[in-house]
Design a protein around this motif. Structure first.
Motif, mmCIF file in Angstrom:
data_model
loop_
_atom_site.group_PDB
_atom_site.id
_atom_site.type_symbol
_atom_site.label_atom_id
_atom_site.label_comp_id
_atom_site.label_asym_id
_atom_site.label_seq_id
_atom_site.Cartn_x
_atom_site.Cartn_y
_atom_site.Cartn_z
ATOM 1 N N GLU A 182 25.709 -10.005 -46.232
ATOM 2 C CA GLU A 182 24.803 -9.079 -45.564
ATOM 3 C C GLU A 182 23.686 -9.885 -44.906
ATOM 4 N N LEU A 183 23.074 -9.322 -43.891
ATOM 5 C CA LEU A 183 22.033 -10.027 -43.159
ATOM 6 C C LEU A 183 20.882 -10.429 -44.074
ATOM 7 N N ASP A 184 20.485 -9.530 -44.987
ATOM 8 C CA ASP A 184 19.372 -9.857 -45.865
ATOM 9 C C ASP A 184 19.735 -10.961 -46.846
ATOM 10 N N GLU A 185 20.998 -11.016 -47.253
ATOM 11 C CA GLU A 185 21.432 -12.094 -48.142
ATOM 12 C C GLU A 185 21.393 -13.437 -47.419
ATOM 13 N N TRP A 186 21.877 -13.448 -46.199
ATOM 14 C CA TRP A 186 21.869 -14.691 -45.417
ATOM 15 C C TRP A 186 20.435 -15.177 -45.206
ATOM 16 N N ASN A 187 19.567 -14.271 -44.794
ATOM 17 C CA ASN A 187 18.178 -14.646 -44.548
ATOM 18 C C ASN A 187 17.496 -15.148 -45.816
ATOM 19 N N ALA A 188 17.805 -14.539 -46.948
ATOM 20 C CA ALA A 188 17.205 -14.960 -48.212
ATOM 21 C C ALA A 188 17.634 -16.384 -48.565
ATOM 22 N N MET A 189 18.887 -16.721 -48.309
ATOM 23 C CA MET A 189 19.380 -18.061 -48.609
ATOM 24 C C MET A 189 18.726 -19.103 -47.691
ATOM 25 N N ILE A 190 18.645 -18.803 -46.409
ATOM 26 C CA ILE A 190 18.065 -19.755 -45.455
ATOM 27 C C ILE A 190 16.558 -19.894 -45.684
ATOM 28 N N ASN A 191 15.868 -18.764 -45.830
ATOM 29 C CA ASN A 191 14.418 -18.824 -46.022
ATOM 30 C C ASN A 191 14.042 -19.481 -47.340
ATOM 31 N N GLY A 192 14.763 -19.140 -48.394
ATOM 32 C CA GLY A 192 14.421 -19.655 -49.716
ATOM 33 C C GLY A 192 14.754 -21.118 -49.918
ATOM 34 N N ASN A 193 15.790 -21.609 -49.241
ATOM 35 C CA ASN A 193 16.244 -22.984 -49.463
ATOM 36 C C ASN A 193 15.861 -23.965 -48.363
ATOM 37 N N LEU A 194 15.538 -23.466 -47.184
ATOM 38 C CA LEU A 194 15.206 -24.349 -46.059
ATOM 39 C C LEU A 194 13.822 -24.072 -45.487
ATOM 40 N N THR A 195 13.594 -22.854 -45.050
ATOM 41 C CA THR A 195 12.328 -22.548 -44.398
ATOM 42 C C THR A 195 11.146 -22.695 -45.348
ATOM 43 N N SER A 196 11.353 -22.411 -46.628
ATOM 44 C CA SER A 196 10.274 -22.567 -47.610
ATOM 45 C C SER A 196 9.782 -24.015 -47.671
ATOM 46 N N VAL A 197 10.689 -24.967 -47.486
ATOM 47 C CA VAL A 197 10.295 -26.378 -47.488
ATOM 48 C C VAL A 197 9.421 -26.677 -46.276
ATOM 49 N N PHE A 198 9.746 -26.078 -45.143
ATOM 50 C CA PHE A 198 8.897 -26.212 -43.952
ATOM 51 C C PHE A 198 7.512 -25.648 -44.211
ATOM 52 N N TYR A 199 7.457 -24.427 -44.779
ATOM 53 C CA TYR A 199 6.159 -23.804 -45.056
ATOM 54 C C TYR A 199 5.277 -24.730 -45.897
ATOM 55 N N LEU A 200 5.793 -25.161 -47.044
ATOM 56 C CA LEU A 200 4.979 -25.924 -47.980
ATOM 57 C C LEU A 200 4.676 -27.333 -47.465
ATOM 58 N N SER A 201 5.662 -27.978 -46.870
ATOM 59 C CA SER A 201 5.439 -29.330 -46.361
ATOM 60 C C SER A 201 4.379 -29.335 -45.262
ATOM 61 N N LYS A 202 4.427 -28.346 -44.391
ATOM 62 C CA LYS A 202 3.439 -28.241 -43.313
ATOM 63 C C LYS A 202 2.034 -28.105 -43.887
ATOM 64 N N LEU A 203 1.907 -27.423 -45.018
ATOM 65 C CA LEU A 203 0.603 -27.203 -45.636
ATOM 66 C C LEU A 203 0.092 -28.439 -46.385
ATOM 67 N N VAL A 204 1.000 -29.173 -47.030
ATOM 68 C CA VAL A 204 0.534 -30.277 -47.889
ATOM 69 C C VAL A 204 0.448 -31.614 -47.157
ATOM 70 N N ILE A 205 1.220 -31.805 -46.108
ATOM 71 C CA ILE A 205 1.241 -33.105 -45.421
ATOM 72 C C ILE A 205 -0.140 -33.518 -44.904
ATOM 73 N N PRO A 206 -0.933 -32.631 -44.305
ATOM 74 C CA PRO A 206 -2.255 -33.076 -43.852
ATOM 75 C C PRO A 206 -3.106 -33.677 -44.969
ATOM 76 N N HIS A 207 -3.020 -33.132 -46.175
ATOM 77 C CA HIS A 207 -3.796 -33.647 -47.302
ATOM 78 C C HIS A 207 -3.230 -34.983 -47.784
ATOM 79 N N MET A 208 -1.920 -35.106 -47.770
ATOM 80 C CA MET A 208 -1.306 -36.381 -48.130
ATOM 81 C C MET A 208 -1.663 -37.460 -47.107
#
Length: 265
Positions: free
Chosen positions: A104-130
């Motif tokens: 289902e579309l929501d299942e696909w989006n959950a897999m992509i967002n939870g396993n890939l896009t979430s890394v983008f979100y957090l990395s974008k936030l922490v890299i400036p401090h690092m």
């Protein structure tokens, strides 16, 4: 000298919990991120502070939600004033065997967002401090042979997200190397159930004929690998994808019967 601070996503249970324990044992302050398991996260944080000379903070956040990620990183910086290590352990997984066309579309989006896009979100936030500190460690989780973009029947969404994460890992590694930030990936083997939080010693008497090394894998196997990448002396290692599988091919989910060459799924 202040302890380094590590944020481990999805760390109230499983591999994330065992990783937090290993880093705390090494004197690193840890942030226990959870989505729903509040009581377990709070109890674990208290246990770590009693056992080791570290501070431990439990913070609720759904890492697939950018607003939650901003809140999570903001709380870490408010309490600790720094964030040195990011371990992207959290990631949804659908155990049901499903062909790609059945998602289902929501299942696909959950897999992509939870396993890939979430890394983008957090990395974008922490890299400036690092970058500001001139030092950082980002660890991502993959699966066996993800760096070869293999086919993984009935796991299309999860596999697609993690293979994309391989490229993101290596790209960030090159982009951030000049700032003293390393980015690597750990690919766990077939570590399931209670073994996710177990020690290597616990597995010494638990034979496993399906694994070439002859025993089951444990959370400590993964945690020790992550700790190695986080070490000060590991700064020369970046963009690396390492399999921690005991030599087992975890993608092949069929076996050949002794009497037949026909694969049985």
């Amino acid at each position: 000298m202040l302890n380094k601070v590590a944020l481990i996503t999805g760390s109230s249970t499983g591999l994330g919990k065992r990783t937090a324990l290993e880093l705390a044992r090494l004197g690193i302050d840890v942030v226990i991120n959870y989505r729903t398991n509040r009581d377990a996260a709070l109890q674990f944080a208290r246990e770590l502070e009693r056992e080791y000379p570290v501070r431990a903070l439990a913070v609720q956040a759904d890492v697939s939600d950018p607003a939650d990620c901003r809140s999570l990183v903001g709380q870490v910086l408010e309490v600790f004033g720094r964030l040195d290590i990011l371990v992207n352990n959290a990631g949804p997984y659908i155990p049901e065997r499903k062909r790609m066309a059945e998602y289902e579309l929501d299942e696909w989006n959950a897999m992509i967002n939870g396993n890939l896009t979430s890394v983008f979100y957090l990395s974008k936030l922490v890299i400036p401090h690092m970058r500001e500190n001139g030092w950082g460690r980002i660890l991502n989780f993959g699966f066996d042979r993800a760096d070869t973009a293999p086919a993984w029947m009935f796991r299309s969404a999860f596999a697609a997200a993690k293979v994309g994460l391989v490229s993101l890992t290596r790209t960030m590694a090159l982009e951030e190397a000049e700032y003293g930030i390393t980015v690597n990936m750990v690919c766990p083997g077939d570590i399931i159930g209670e073994w996710k939080e177990a020690n290597i010693e616990d597995a010494s008497s638990a034979g496993d004929h399906s694994t070439p090394v002859g025993r089951v894998g444990t959370g400590e196997d993964i945690a020790r690998t992550i700790a190695f990448f986080c070490a000060e002396a590991s700064g020369f290692i970046t963009g690396t994808v390492i399999a921690v599988t005991g030599g087992k091919d975890v993608l092949t989910k069929y076996r050949y019967e002794a009497e037949s060459s026909k694969p049985v799924w």
